[in-house]
Design a protein around this motif. Sequence first.
Motif, mmCIF file in Angstrom:
data_model
loop_
_atom_site.group_PDB
_atom_site.id
_atom_site.type_symbol
_atom_site.label_atom_id
_atom_site.label_comp_id
_atom_site.label_asym_id
_atom_site.label_seq_id
_atom_site.Cartn_x
_atom_site.Cartn_y
_atom_site.Cartn_z
ATOM 1 N N VAL A 46 0.730 -1.172 0.098
ATOM 2 C CA VAL A 46 0.042 -0.133 0.032
ATOM 3 C C VAL A 46 0.856 1.156 -0.064
ATOM 4 O O VAL A 46 1.859 1.286 0.596
ATOM 5 C CB VAL A 46 -0.966 -0.010 1.401
ATOM 6 N N LYS A 47 0.627 2.377 -0.965
ATOM 7 C CA LYS A 47 1.338 3.646 -0.913
ATOM 8 C C LYS A 47 1.300 4.094 0.591
ATOM 9 O O LYS A 47 0.421 4.067 1.248
ATOM 10 C CB LYS A 47 0.808 4.502 -1.794
ATOM 11 N N LYS A 48 2.471 4.602 1.096
ATOM 12 C CA LYS A 48 2.775 5.209 2.222
ATOM 13 C C LYS A 48 1.727 6.310 2.238
ATOM 14 O O LYS A 48 1.429 7.069 1.173
ATOM 15 C CB LYS A 48 4.171 5.724 2.386
ATOM 16 N N TYR A 49 1.024 6.695 3.147
ATOM 17 C CA TYR A 49 0.472 7.919 3.614
ATOM 18 C C TYR A 49 -1.029 8.017 2.974
ATOM 19 O O TYR A 49 -1.624 8.939 2.556
ATOM 20 C CB TYR A 49 0.943 9.322 3.344
ATOM 21 N N THR A 50 -1.544 6.597 2.574
ATOM 22 C CA THR A 50 -2.877 6.207 1.983
ATOM 23 C C THR A 50 -3.655 5.394 3.071
ATOM 24 O O THR A 50 -2.749 4.788 4.008
ATOM 25 C CB THR A 50 -3.113 5.786 0.462
ATOM 26 N N ASP A 51 -4.766 5.282 3.151
ATOM 27 C CA ASP A 51 -5.579 4.396 3.725
ATOM 28 C C ASP A 51 -5.137 3.093 3.475
ATOM 29 O O ASP A 51 -5.111 2.563 2.323
ATOM 30 C CB ASP A 51 -7.016 4.583 3.399
ATOM 31 N N HIS A 52 -5.235 2.442 4.460
ATOM 32 C CA HIS A 52 -4.782 0.849 4.392
ATOM 33 C C HIS A 52 -6.180 0.063 4.559
ATOM 34 O O HIS A 52 -7.005 0.382 5.349
ATOM 35 C CB HIS A 52 -4.106 0.570 5.561
ATOM 36 N N THR B 165 8.817 -0.931 5.235
ATOM 37 C CA THR B 165 8.540 0.319 4.310
ATOM 38 C C THR B 165 9.676 0.148 3.318
ATOM 39 O O THR B 165 10.706 0.221 3.782
ATOM 40 C CB THR B 165 8.214 1.709 5.217
ATOM 41 N N TYR C 74 6.434 2.506 -0.121
ATOM 42 C CA TYR C 74 5.259 1.612 0.191
ATOM 43 C C TYR C 74 5.366 0.839 1.321
ATOM 44 O O TYR C 74 6.504 0.700 1.970
ATOM 45 C CB TYR C 74 5.262 0.452 -1.036
ATOM 46 N N ASN C 75 4.343 0.658 1.946
ATOM 47 C CA ASN C 75 3.957 -0.265 3.148
ATOM 48 C C ASN C 75 3.908 -1.510 2.601
ATOM 49 O O ASN C 75 2.963 -2.002 1.949
ATOM 50 C CB ASN C 75 3.124 0.213 4.171
ATOM 51 N N GLY D 286 -8.263 -2.834 -1.736
ATOM 52 C CA GLY D 286 -7.422 -1.868 -2.531
ATOM 53 C C GLY D 286 -5.729 -1.904 -2.290
ATOM 54 O O GLY D 286 -5.102 -1.308 -2.919
#
Length: 135
Positions: free
Chosen positions: A81-87, A100, A104-105, A122
């Motif tokens: 999941v892209k960093k700083y986006t909803d998980h 990280t 990306y996480n 997502g």
Amino acid sequence: MAEFRRAGDERVNVFVVDDVHLFKHFFDDDEVFDRLKRYYNNHQYRFEVPANEFEELREFLEDHGYGLVDVDVTEEFVVVVKKYTDHPDNIFKESVVQRTVNGYNCFLMTDQSAVENAVQQGAIRLTQTDLANPF
């Protein structure tokens, strides 16, 4: 992946990360959990077993109805999941470890069902990115 011996065993995926065997599972048998609790990391909600103690623990768990399955191809269990986006919901609960890398996480998930749930919400499969396996 290695298979366990008895058809009635409950499967538990095990991942080797940094020379430590990691897995997440809820063991409701008090005797089993008492034997495992010294390996339990209560901050990460997972079991961490050193390589030199793993085979003995595997035998104990097999005797109590749990089949530990060594996952050799961890890439199939990683979502990003892209960093700083909803998980996705429950991604932390259903992952064994998180790192990280390159914005990306990356999450190593407990099983394929957890991967599918994360993707439906997502997350992206590691195999669909240009990222190398962080685990």
